[in-house]
Enzyme design. Structure first.
Site, mmCIF file in Angstrom:
data_model
loop_
_atom_site.group_PDB
_atom_site.id
_atom_site.type_symbol
_atom_site.label_atom_id
_atom_site.label_comp_id
_atom_site.label_asym_id
_atom_site.label_seq_id
_atom_site.Cartn_x
_atom_site.Cartn_y
_atom_site.Cartn_z
ATOM 1 N N GLU A 158 -10.608 4.570 8.671
ATOM 2 C CA GLU A 158 -10.554 3.862 7.112
ATOM 3 C C GLU A 158 -11.003 2.552 7.152
ATOM 4 O O GLU A 158 -10.373 1.869 6.502
ATOM 5 C CB GLU A 158 -9.379 4.318 6.757
ATOM 6 C CG GLU A 158 -8.910 5.956 6.725
ATOM 7 C CD GLU A 158 -7.510 5.961 5.849
ATOM 8 O OE1 GLU A 158 -6.704 5.225 5.483
ATOM 9 O OE2 GLU A 158 -7.171 7.344 5.495
ATOM 10 N N GLU A 183 0.673 -1.192 0.205
ATOM 11 C CA GLU A 183 0.039 -0.026 0.132
ATOM 12 C C GLU A 183 0.984 1.293 -0.213
ATOM 13 O O GLU A 183 1.763 1.235 1.021
ATOM 14 C CB GLU A 183 -0.962 0.021 1.078
ATOM 15 C CG GLU A 183 -1.876 1.218 1.287
ATOM 16 C CD GLU A 183 -3.073 0.787 2.061
ATOM 17 O OE1 GLU A 183 -3.586 -0.297 2.232
ATOM 18 O OE2 GLU A 183 -4.068 1.768 2.459
ATOM 19 N N LYS A 209 -3.667 0.276 13.802
ATOM 20 C CA LYS A 209 -4.622 1.324 13.247
ATOM 21 C C LYS A 209 -5.984 0.618 13.665
ATOM 22 O O LYS A 209 -6.419 -0.404 13.167
ATOM 23 C CB LYS A 209 -4.364 1.158 11.675
ATOM 24 C CG LYS A 209 -5.336 2.122 11.109
ATOM 25 C CD LYS A 209 -5.161 2.199 9.410
ATOM 26 C CE LYS A 209 -6.044 2.910 8.625
ATOM 27 N NZ LYS A 209 -5.831 3.312 7.316
ATOM 28 N N GLU A 222 3.529 9.050 -1.180
ATOM 29 C CA GLU A 222 2.005 9.049 -1.455
ATOM 30 C C GLU A 222 1.379 10.129 -2.179
ATOM 31 O O GLU A 222 0.891 10.111 -3.205
ATOM 32 C CB GLU A 222 1.271 8.505 -0.514
ATOM 33 C CG GLU A 222 -0.151 8.460 -0.722
ATOM 34 C CD GLU A 222 -1.045 8.171 0.526
ATOM 35 O OE1 GLU A 222 -0.635 7.886 1.758
ATOM 36 O OE2 GLU A 222 -2.288 8.177 0.550
ATOM 37 N N ASN A 256 -3.185 -1.422 7.762
ATOM 38 C CA ASN A 256 -4.637 -2.208 7.163
ATOM 39 C C ASN A 256 -4.305 -3.652 7.358
ATOM 40 O O ASN A 256 -3.919 -4.222 6.309
ATOM 41 C CB ASN A 256 -4.920 -1.579 5.889
ATOM 42 C CG ASN A 256 -5.347 -0.167 5.810
ATOM 43 O OD1 ASN A 256 -5.781 0.591 6.716
ATOM 44 N ND2 ASN A 256 -4.990 0.609 4.704
ATOM 45 N N ASP A 290 -2.813 14.214 6.716
ATOM 46 C CA ASP A 290 -2.266 12.903 5.857
ATOM 47 C C ASP A 290 -1.185 13.286 4.979
ATOM 48 O O ASP A 290 -1.297 13.006 3.733
ATOM 49 C CB ASP A 290 -3.463 12.379 5.258
ATOM 50 C CG ASP A 290 -3.257 10.804 4.964
ATOM 51 O OD1 ASP A 290 -2.154 10.220 5.184
ATOM 52 O OD2 ASP A 290 -3.870 10.092 4.336
HETATM 53 O O1 GCW Z 1 -2.580 8.136 3.911
HETATM 54 C C1 GCW Z 1 -3.591 7.571 3.969
HETATM 55 C C2 GCW Z 1 -3.379 6.231 2.777
HETATM 56 C C3 GCW Z 1 -3.718 5.089 3.332
HETATM 57 C C4 GCW Z 1 -3.050 4.534 4.622
HETATM 58 C C5 GCW Z 1 -3.699 5.460 5.622
HETATM 59 C C6 GCW Z 1 -3.090 5.390 6.811
HETATM 60 C C7 GCW Z 1 -2.401 2.494 5.417
HETATM 61 O O2 GCW Z 1 -3.960 6.885 1.777
HETATM 62 O O3 GCW Z 1 -3.393 4.291 2.194
HETATM 63 O O4 GCW Z 1 -3.514 3.394 5.011
HETATM 64 O O5 GCW Z 1 -3.369 6.800 5.122
HETATM 65 O O6 GCW Z 1 -2.074 6.198 7.294
HETATM 66 O O7 GCW Z 1 -3.593 4.691 7.566
#
Ligand code: GCW
Length: 713
Positions: free
Chosen positions: A304, A180, A300, A406, A223, A378
Site C-alpha cells: 500500500e 488510522e 510494513k 475498521e 504507515n 484484510d
Molecule cells: O486494513 C488496511 C487498512 C489500512 C492499513 C492496512 C495495513 C495501516 O485499510 O488503513 O494501514 O490495512 O494493515 O497495513
C-alpha cells in the site's frame, strides 16, 4: 468466619448506579454489594504484606490502594501493609518471602516462568508469589480480578504462565495525533507535551494493559513516519518507555524502510548496501541510548505504497534481516508484517502473502518474527485463517488481530471480537496432522518457535471511555486474555469482563453475555453473509459499498471480490479459479473445495455460485442471502431489546450511551441489508423472499449516500 454462604446471597444493592463514564475500564473496583461479602474480602485486604521494594512494587501498592478505596469507599489504613507477620495475604517474590511462608509453598513453584505467578490458599493465608516483579504485578491483578468477580479465596490454587511471549498492542497512531482506523477520538500520545508531561492516561493505559498481560506496545502507525526515529521524537518515546517500564511494557517503534534516505539523504535504502546497513546500526545504537530496553521494530514494507526491499529487487527476508542485525546486539527484535501485496501482481490478492513468504521459510534471522493478519485478505468480518499459519515451520509467525473495527461498523456496532478470534485460533492448519491449531502455531508448541507473539491493532483513543463504544473495551480486554493464553474460554472472558466492568448482578451477566456471544454471527449476517467480503464503502470502509468498482486499484474494489453478474456471484478460488485454496492443507481442500459441502459461511469466498442454485437449507442462493441479511437485522433488534431490559440494572450514563449506539447499529444493519439486497437484486432479478422487509429507499438513494470526514482515514 463463615466463608461460603455469603456468595449465594441475593443481589440487593444497586448502589453502584451512579454516573459512570467508563474511564476505569474493567478496573472499576466498585463497592461490594453487601456487608458480608465486604467483610470477607476486607479481612485479607486489610492484612496484606507486600514484601520487597521496586518500582513495580510501588505500582502494586498503588493498585491495592486504588482497589481498596473502590471496594470500601474509604482510604485504606497504613497503606494496606500489615505490620506484623500475621498477614493473611502475602505478596512477594519467592526469593523475598520469609522462610516459613516460602516453605508453605513447598516445591509447587517449579513450573513458574519469568512472567508467571502463583496464588495459593494455604492454611488460612493467601500467598501470591512469582519469580519476578512483573510476575507479582500480574498475580496482583489476577487476585483483584478474583475479588472483583467474587471468587472464593479458599479455592485459590493456581499457577499461571503466559503461553505467548510478545503480547503486543499496535497503535496506528500518527505523529499529528490522528489515528488510522481509529474511531475513539485522537491518539492518546500527546507528542507535543512529551517528554515533560506524563499524562495520567498513560499510567492508566499501562495499568489496564498490565492487568491483562500486555507486555509490549508499538506506539506509531505502520504507515510510518521516519521522524519518529529522530532525537526529537526518541526523547518523547523514551519518556513513555520510562512510564511503562514498571508495568512490564516495552516500547516498539515502526520503522519506515527508506528512513536512511528520508532522514539522512542516503541515495538508497537497499538492504544489501553496506552504508544502509551501517545507517541502521547507528540508528539502533542511538535508539538504545534513549531507551535501553527498546523492544524493536515493527515494519510494513512493500505494501500500500510503503517502501520496502522490493524497490531494490530484494526479498522480504533481506529487508527484515538487515533491521534485525541492527538491533540484535541489544536484544531487540523485528516484527515484519506479511501484509504484502501489490496491484501489479496479477494473482488473486489473497494469494500474494503466501506466495511471497512461503519460499522464504527459514531464511529469516533468529530475532525476526513474521506478523500475519488473521485472514488472507484484510480484517473482514469473516475470513478463513491465513494459509501462512499452516506453512512456516522454520520461521516464527505471530498473529495480528484488529481490535479496532475498521470493517465491522467501526465504533458504533457492538460485536464481540473474541468470537471471531476464537474461530481463527482454534482453526486446524493440519500442518502436522490433526490438531495443529493456529493457537499451537502461535504459542510455539507446534513448530518449536523460539519467538512467539500476538498483536492487536488498538482501538484506543482520547474518548473518555477509551474505545468509543463502552463494549469495545471488551475487545481490548479479550485480546489481552487471548494473548496470554489463546485457548482461553471466551465465554469466561466475557463473563469476567462484564462482572468487573458493570456488575455481578446475575441478570446483567446473563443478558450481556447472551448479547456478546451472539453478536458476531449477527453482524456477519447483516454485513457479509455467505462468505461475501470487501463490500464496504471505498476508503473509509464504513457502511455498504457492494457497487464499488473502478478507480486506481482493482484489488480495492468490491466487484473484484464478488464478481456479480446476472448468472452468479462469488470468487472461484478452487482449481478452476485462482486456486488460492491450494495454499491450505488437503483436509481443507476437501471441506472447502466442494460447492456442495463447503460450510455456508465460506461459500462465496471460495466459489462462484449461480443465483438459482439450491442450497442445503432448501433456499436458492438469492433467497438464502436475503434471509440472512434479514436475520442479521432481526438480531440487531434483538440485541437492542435485550439491552433495554437492563435499564434498571446499569448506571444511566453507560446504559444510555450503549442504547443510543444500538439505535445506530440497528439503523445501519437495515442500511446494509437494504443497500446490498437492492444492489445484488439487480443481478439476481428475483423478488425478496417472504419474511424479508422491503427496503426503505431505492438503490439510487444508497448509491448517492455520502458522508464527509468519516473518521479513521
Ligand atoms: O486494513 C488496511 C487498512 C489500512 C492499513 C492496512 C495495513 C495501516 O485499510 O488503513 O494501514 O490495512 O494493515 O497495513
Amino acid at each position: 468466619m463463615k466463608k461460603t454462604s455469603i456468595f449465594i446471597l441475593f443481589w440487593i444493592s444497586p448502589f453502584f448506579l451512579h454516573a459512570n463514564d467508563g474511564y476505569k475500564l474493567w478496573l472499576q473496583y466498585y463497592p461490594f454489594e453487601n456487608h458480608a461479602i465486604a467483610t470477607y474480602y476486607r479481612d485479607y485486604l486489610e492484612n496484606t504484606k507486600l514484601v520487597g521494594e521496586s518500582a513495580t512494587h510501588e505500582v502494586i501498592r498503588n493498585e491495592l490502594n486504588t482497589a481498596f478505596k473502590g471496594f470500601f469507599e474509604k482510604e485504606p489504613a497504613s497503606q494496606l501493609v500489615s505490620e506484623g507477620d500475621n498477614a493473611l495475604l502475602w505478596i512477594g517474590k519467592i526469593e523475598d518471602l520469609p522462610k516459613d511462608i516460602r516453605a508453605q509453598l513447598g516445591n509447587k513453584n517449579t513450573a513458574l516462568g519469568e512472567e508467571g505467578y502463583l496464588i495459593r490458599y494455604i492454611k488460612g493465608k493467601v500467598i501470591l508469589s512469582a519469580n519476578t516483579d512483573i510476575g507479582l504485578l500480574y498475580g496482583t491483578f489476577a487476585l483483584l480480578k478474583k475479588i472483583q468477580t467474587r471468587q472464593k479465596l479458599e479455592e485459590l490454587n493456581e499457577l499461571e504462565n503466559p503461553r505467548i511471549q510478545l503480547r503486543m498492542l499496535n497503535h496506528w497512531d500518527n505523529l499529528n495525533r490522528t489515528v488510522e482506523r481509529g474511531y475513539a477520538g485522537f491518539s492518546i500520545w500527546n507528542w507535543h507535551r512529551l517528554p515533560q508531561h506524563i499524562d495520567q492516561q498513560y499510567i492508566d493505559y499501562a495499568r489496564a494493559n498490565a492487568s491483562i498481560g500486555i507486555n509490549g506496545t508499538s506506539i506509531t502507525n505502520v504507515n510510518a513516519n521516519a521522524l519518529v526515529l529522530t532525537p526529537e521524537y526518541l526523547e518523547k518515546a523514551a519518556a513513555l518507555a520510562d512510564a511503562f517500564r514498571p508495568y512490564g511494557i516495552k516500547v516498539y517503534l515502526t520503522a519506515r524502510f527508506n528512513a536512511p534516505m528520508v532522514l539522512d539523504n542516503l541515495p538508497t535504502a537497499d538492504p544489501l548496501d553496506p552504508n544502509v546497513q551501517q545507517w541502521w546500526k547507528d540508528k539502533a545504537k542511538e535508539i538504545y541510548s534513549y531507551i535501553p530496553d527498546f523492544g524493536g521494530f515493527l515494519v510494513k514494507a512493500d505494501s500500500e505504497g510503503q517502501p520496502g526491499p522490493h524497490n531494490y529487487g530484494r526479498t522480504q527476508a533481506d529487508g527484515a534481516n538487515m533491521l534485525a542485525e541492527a538491533v540484535q546486539a541489544y536484544g531487540g527484535i523485528v516484527m515484519w508484517r506479511a501484509f504484502v501485496y501489490n496491484e501489479h501482481t496479477p494473482t488473486d490478492r489473497i494469494r500474494q502473502a503466501y506466495d511471497e513468504f512461503k519460499p522464504l521459510d527459514g531464511k529469516f534471522r533468529d530475532n525476526v518474527i513474521v506478523q500475519v493478519k488473521n485472514g488472507p485478505l484484510d480484517f473482514q468480518p469473516r475470513e478463513p485463517f491465513h494459509p501462512l499459519f499452516g506453512a512456516m515451520q522454520e520461521t516464527p509467525l505471530m498473529m495480528e488481530f484488529q481490535v479496532t473495527k475498521e470493517y465491522l461498523g467501526q465504533d458504533t456496532h457492538w460485536v464481540n471480537l473474541a468470537s471471531m478470534w476464537e474461530e481463527v485460533l482454534q482453526s486446524d492448519t493440519y500442518a502436522k496432522g490433526q490438531g495443529s491449531t493456529v493457537s499451537k502455531v502461535l504459542d510455539g508448541s507446534l513448530h518449536d518457535y523460539k519467538l512467539t507473539g500476538i498483536a492487536g491493532v488498538s482501538n484506543i483513543g482520547t474518548d473518555r471511555n477509551w474505545t468509543g463504544h463502552h463494549t469495545a473495551q471488551a475487545d481490548w480486554y479479550a485480546f489481552g486474555n487471548l494473548a496470554w493464553n489463546p485457548n482461553q474460554n471466551i465465554e469466561k472472558i466475557a463473563e469476567y469482563w462484564i462482572r468487573m466492568t458493570f456488575s455481578n448482578d446475575p441478570e446483567v451477566v446473563q443478558t450481556m453475555k447472551g448479547i456478546m456471544l451472539n453478536s458476531y454471527e449477527i453482524l456477519v449476517d447483516y454485513m457479509t453473509p455467505l462468505g461475501l467480503h470487501h463490500i464496504m464503502a471505498r476508503s473509509h470502509h464504513w457502511g455498504p459499498g457492494p457497487w464499488v468498482t473502478g478507480g486506481g486499484r482493482d484489488d480495492w474494489t468490491a466487484t473484484y471480490y464478488h464478481k456479480v453478474n446476472n448468472d452468479s456471484i462469488g470468487f472461484d478460488r478452487t482449481e478452476t479459479g485462482s486456486n488460492a485454496m491450494a495454499q491450505y492443507a488437503q483436509e481443507w481442500k476437501e471441506v472447502w473445495g466442494n460447492e456442495e459441502n463447503v460450510p455456508m459461511e465460506f461459500l462465496l469466498w471460495f466459489h462462484r455460485v449461480p443465483w438459482n442454485k439450491k442450497l442445503s437449507t432448501g433456499n436458492n442462493l438469492w433467497e438464502e442471502m436475503a434471509l440472512r441479511y434479514q436475520k442479521g437485522v432481526e438480531g440487531a433488534r434483538w440485541m437492542q431489546k435485550e439491552w433495554s431490559s437492563l435499564e434498571e440494572n446499569i448506571d444511566p450514563g453507560r446504559f444510555n450511551h450503549i442504547a443510543s449506539f444500538l439505535n445506530i447499529q440497528v439503523n445501519e444493519a437495515e442500511w446494509w441489508r437494504d443497500a446490498c439486497l437492492l444492489y445484488f437484486g439487480q443481478f439476481s432479478k428475483m423478488p425478496l423472499p417472504p419474511g424479508v422487509e422491503a427496503p426503505k429507499h431505492d438503490l439510487n438513494y444508497y448509491l448517492n449516500f455520502k458522508r464527509n470526514f468519516v473518521p479513521g482515514i
